[in-house]
Design a protein around this motif. Structure first.
Motif, PDB file in Angstrom:
ATOM      1  N   VAL A 287      41.491  34.242  30.975  1.00  0.00           N
ATOM      2  CA  VAL A 287      41.751  33.248  29.941  1.00  0.00           C
ATOM      3  C   VAL A 287      41.478  31.888  30.562  1.00  0.00           C
TER       4      VAL A 287
ATOM      5  N   LYS B  29      45.424  37.622  32.896  1.00  0.00           N
ATOM      6  CA  LYS B  29      46.442  38.200  32.035  1.00  0.00           C
ATOM      7  C   LYS B  29      46.421  39.718  32.161  1.00  0.00           C
TER       8      LYS B  29
ATOM      9  N   THR C 125      48.479  43.453  30.735  1.00  0.00           N
ATOM     10  CA  THR C 125      48.651  44.046  29.411  1.00  0.00           C
ATOM     11  C   THR C 125      49.744  43.368  28.597  1.00  0.00           C
TER      12      THR C 125
ATOM     13  N   GLU D 160      41.533  41.626  40.724  1.00  0.00           N
ATOM     14  CA  GLU D 160      40.848  42.706  40.001  1.00  0.00           C
ATOM     15  C   GLU D 160      41.038  44.065  40.657  1.00  0.00           C
TER      16      GLU D 160
ATOM     17  N   GLU E 294      42.483  40.367  31.819  1.00  0.00           N
ATOM     18  CA  GLU E 294      41.774  39.506  30.885  1.00  0.00           C
ATOM     19  C   GLU E 294      41.729  38.118  31.509  1.00  0.00           C
TER      20      GLU E 294
END
Length: 125
Positions: free
Chosen positions: A40, A49, A51, A32, A38
């Protein structure tokens, strides 16, 4: 008919030793720190994930944290890397196991940054 199970981060953390959950959270912190991701969820791992695509995965287990980093090169000379496999002509899946916070050194953080760049499409340049 029963609904299929929807996996959560808590499902992956449940039953893992607390020190390995903490180590998992430190791995997530490195991921992070690179920028937005994202999360998942799959039955076998927690994937991160960027971009353009997924680039990393991790989950705690009884021996530490296992996961993968998609890199544009194989890293096969470090004990933390348990296996390497070509994913495409330009990408390699580097599977890792970390056992302690000391394993999350500057080298590991650099691999995470490289993987994050892949998540943003660096392998397409």
């Amino acid at each position: 008919m029963t609904e299929p199970h929807v996996w959560t981060v808590d499902d992956h953390l449940r039953g893992a030793p607390p020190e390995h959950v903490e180590l998992y959270r430190a791995v997530v912190g490195l991921i992070e720190a690179c920028g937005p991701v994202e999360v998942v969820l799959h039955k076998t791992t927690i994937t991160f994930k960027g971009t353009r695509r997924g680039f990393a995965g991790a989950r705690p287990d009884k021996q530490g944290v296992v996961g993968f980093l998609d890199l544009m090169r194989p890293v096969d000379t470090d004990a933390r890397i348990t296996s390497v496999a070509p994913y495409t002509q330009r990408l390699f899946v580097n599977h890792f196991r970390v056992r302690s916070p000391a394993d999350l050194d500057d080298t590991f953080a650099e691999w995470v940054r490289e993987a994050y760049a892949v998540g943003g499409g660096a392998h397409l340049d």
